[in-house]
Write an enzyme that holds these catalytic residues in place. Structure first.
Site: not given
Length: 420
Positions: A168, A20-23, A74, A18
């Site tokens: 992936y 950065r980005g979507i989180g 982590d 969380a």
């Protein structure tokens, strides 16, 4: 934007990745209700290429009305996850919602993917999601509105989603399989769902994958935050769903999706796993100046590459003659449903940019759908069979705008004059 309702006020959200980005976008959306946010991510010190840390994210959460707890985690490390979970319970009294957002990506083939990358993706996406869920679930069972939301795709077993990046896909589908299993295991106790974007989302990871030109083809992370908010506001019997952001927001009454676009009105790049072939994504990105990192590598060996067959050859010729002028004069999107020896679905976009063509369905609904045998298709584009004649002979079925179907003859004429 979807309006906040206050339903998450006082709830505690444990969100992985969380910083950065979507989180972070999901964290900020919930924080506007007055929620408590546990930011569980690795970035404690500023990254040279990626913006934000767990501490800057915590400051943003508190600035919009939430309470924040930043934890260096982590998620591959069970001990670190356990310690963060305990800190969250000590600080906020429990955990109501888990958002498994943290993810690693390497869009590379089997021979090109080092085992270190394979282990990273499986460790974060699959194992990390499983471990975090396992350690948070005992606390969710004590909540009045317990939810797990995994940022993972529908389980689409079309081989096209495996062939270029098997590792992936396995790792990402592992997150989705957690939804499939845990939703049933905890049915009636915890809502467990998956959320995936319809289009590419502008994040630091997307910028690295797609290059400088990809941003304008994306939506912002706000659309995922709004969709997540809508899901997390549901009762705990709303479970076992694989949801797409645009679909869930339409159900909430959202009609204006341009508000989420980085560049309103610009063609958008469809996301993976929603039956838009990777080759088509490559073409769309390159059409607008981006350099996709996931472009299938060309063969450098002395052996001749396998032939794509006559249909692929025809589309190679089509791509050689389409341009802005053709697009301007045509303004149509075609889909070809081919049967026979070289059957398959192909598209021809003569409506946007400089035009594009390739295998798979077009990214938006076709204006014209042509159904015919693949051998007749080759004859039609080589000038041996006119569309009007094929239609009259019953060799071609046309659904949609007949005027656009007739316009297609002009492109065929241009190809034949160019001796392609």
């Amino acid at each position: 934007m979807l309006q906040n309702t206050g339903k998450l006020a006082g709830c505690t959200l444990f969100i992985t990745g969380a910083s950065r980005g979507i989180g972070k976008a999901i964290a900020l959306k919930a924080a506007r209700d007055g929620a408590n946010i546990v930011i569980a991510a690795k970035t404690a010190e500023p990254h040279p290429k990626l913006p934000g840390t767990i501490y800057t994210a915590a400051q943003e959460v508190e600035a919009v009305g939430g309470k924040a707890l930043a934890c260096v985690v982590d998620i591959r490390d069970e001990r670190q996850v356990g310690e963060a979970v305990q800190k969250a319970v000590d600080r906020f009294g429990g955990i109501d919602i888990l958002v498994n957002n943290a993810s690693a990506i390497s869009l590379t083939g089997t021979l090109e993917t080092p085992m270190k990358k394979v282990d990273l993706m499986l460790g974060i996406n699959l194992r990390g999601t499983y471990v975090t869920s396992k350690l948070v679930i005992p606390h969710l069972l004590k909540s009045r509105s317990p939810h797990i939301l995994n940022l993972s795709p529908p389980l689409n077993l079309n081989p096209v989603w495996f062939k270029n990046h098997t590792a992936y896909t396995m790792a990402k589908y592992g997150m989705s399989m957690c939804v499939l299993g845990m939703a049933e295991e905890f049915r009636g106790q915890i809502a467990v769902n998956a959320l995936w974007p319809r289009t590419a989302i502008q994040t630091a990871a997307m910028d690295m994958l797609g290059g400088d030109g990809v941003g304008k083809q994306c939506r912002t992370a706000d659309i995922m935050a709004d969709a997540a908010y809508a899901i997390l506001s549901q009762p705990k019997d709303y479970t076992g769903h694989f949801l797409v952001d645009e679909d869930i927001l339409r159900e909430q009454g959202v009609q204006d999706f341009d508000q989420y676009a980085v560049q309103p009105g610009h063609p958008l790049l469809p996301d993976f796993f929603l039956d838009e072939a990777p080759e088509t994504l490559v073409q769309q990105m390159e059409q607008h100046g981006a350099t996709p990192a996931f472009k299938p590598p060309s063969s450098s060996s002395s052996a001749a590459p396998p032939s794509g067959g006559p249909i692929e050859s025809t589309f190679d010729a089509i791509r050689g003659v389409i341009n802005e002028d053709v697009v301007k004069s045509t303004q149509g999107i075609y889909q070809f449903d081919l049967s026979g020896e070289h059957g398959g679905i192909w598209f021809l976009d003569l409506k946007s940019g400089c035009g594009s063509a390739g295998q798979g369905e077009p990214s938006v609904k076709a204006d014209v759908v042509m159904t015919m045998d693949s051998s007749d298709f080759s004859k039609m584009f080589s000038g041996k069979l006119k569309p009007t004649m094929a239609f009259m002979m019953g060799k071609l079925r046309i659904k949609g705008d007949m005027t656009l179907a007739i316009k297609l003859e002009k492109l065929m004429s241009r190809m034949n004059k160019a001796k392609l």
